[in-house]
Design a protein around this motif. Sequence first.
Motif, PDB file in Angstrom:
ATOM      1  N   CYS A  14       0.987  -1.316  -0.167  1.00 12.08           N
ATOM      2  CA  CYS A  14      -0.104   0.153  -0.064  1.00 12.08           C
ATOM      3  C   CYS A  14       1.101   1.196  -0.106  1.00 12.08           C
ATOM      4  O   CYS A  14       0.557   2.427   0.237  1.00 12.08           O
ATOM      5  N   THR A  19       6.708   5.577   0.678  1.00 17.23           N
ATOM      6  CA  THR A  19       6.563   6.685   1.576  1.00 17.23           C
ATOM      7  C   THR A  19       7.666   6.641   2.623  1.00 17.23           C
ATOM      8  O   THR A  19       8.095   8.114   2.974  1.00 17.23           O
ATOM      9  N   MET A 147      -1.001   2.261   7.387  1.00 18.93           N
ATOM     10  CA  MET A 147      -1.640   2.224   6.185  1.00 18.93           C
ATOM     11  C   MET A 147      -2.360   1.095   5.543  1.00 18.93           C
ATOM     12  O   MET A 147      -2.059  -0.013   5.709  1.00 18.93           O
ATOM     13  N   ALA A 149      -4.879   0.080   1.594  1.00 22.06           N
ATOM     14  CA  ALA A 149      -5.369   0.642   0.358  1.00 22.06           C
ATOM     15  C   ALA A 149      -5.965  -0.544  -0.056  1.00 22.06           C
ATOM     16  O   ALA A 149      -6.036  -1.729   0.432  1.00 22.06           O
ATOM     17  N   LEU A 202      -4.130   5.806   7.669  1.00 23.64           N
ATOM     18  CA  LEU A 202      -3.673   6.417   6.355  1.00 23.64           C
ATOM     19  C   LEU A 202      -4.205   5.415   5.186  1.00 23.64           C
ATOM     20  O   LEU A 202      -3.520   4.456   4.751  1.00 23.64           O
ATOM     21  N   THR A 204      -4.316   4.755   1.370  1.00 21.60           N
ATOM     22  CA  THR A 204      -3.991   5.362   0.157  1.00 21.60           C
ATOM     23  C   THR A 204      -4.482   4.997  -1.082  1.00 21.60           C
ATOM     24  O   THR A 204      -3.954   5.402  -2.177  1.00 21.60           O
ATOM     25  N   MET A 207      -4.734   8.270  -3.079  1.00 17.90           N
ATOM     26  CA  MET A 207      -3.561   9.273  -2.880  1.00 17.90           C
ATOM     27  C   MET A 207      -2.244   9.075  -3.841  1.00 17.90           C
ATOM     28  O   MET A 207      -1.995   7.980  -4.137  1.00 17.90           O
ATOM     29  N   GLN A 212       1.043  11.221   0.267  1.00 22.04           N
ATOM     30  CA  GLN A 212       1.013  10.412   1.385  1.00 22.04           C
ATOM     31  C   GLN A 212       2.301  10.859   2.194  1.00 22.04           C
ATOM     32  O   GLN A 212       2.274  10.861   3.383  1.00 22.04           O
TER      33      GLN A 212
END
Length: 238
Positions: A14, A19, A147, A149, A202, A204, A207, A212
């Motif tokens: 993710c 990041t 994180m 997604a 978070l 993502t 994003m 991020q």
Amino acid sequence: MPKIVIAIDGYSSCGKSTTAKAVAARMGYGYIDTGAMYRAVSLYFIQEKVSLSSHRDILMALENIHIAFKFNSRTGKNETCLNGLNVEDEIRKMYISNIVSEVSAIPEVRWAMVAQQQQMGRRRGVVMDGRDIGTKVFPDAEVKVFMTADTYTRARRRQQELLAKGELVNLDDIISNLEKRDHIDTTRAESPLVQAPDAMLLDTSYMTIEEQVDWVIELADRRLAELHRKRANKVLVK
Ligand code: DC
């Protein structure tokens, strides 16, 4: 300015390492990819035909595994070395992804890796990504991010990553690998992947990498300002 630990945990693919790497570069911090360490152990186990069911073989193998990260000035990247050999490309291949969750669920492997990770971050000033950083490795990390997604987005990202390295893998195979790893990572007995109660979520899915990175940096800046205020207040009280 005090130095802090930034713990980034979450599901596979993710965007954690991309990041974390960029956040570390912007803050002038070290970056530690703990997933790479479990991948290096998996590679060693495959090469040396270590039986995953033999407690004794695993302990003996762990004695012979030395993992280090070396900065490559040509690529500008930190590369994973296993017993002095650069294994950065090898450990990203699908055959390693297919066994790494099983290897990382072995308690002896986790104890050995967690001890090394704690040592690597003992002076703080690091961004560490993985599955148990905010819960187990550094439960006192000043910044914790969890994180996630959606699975399809994660699979497409992984597919692009593999393609960039010349490995063409079917999307369905990647989705089933991700689902299998998520299942093992979240249900294992030793340090399963869970969001720490004080971690910020978070997602993502929609994003960009830049968004991020900015999001984590903002969080870290707020935390640093808070620590700075606390220190200043202490000095005033004295
Ligand atoms: O982040 P990654 O996909 O390279 O991680 C590879 C595997 O290692 C992942 O399936 C779970 C495991 N892992 C772990 O159990 N604990 C960590 N701190 C990091 C990774």
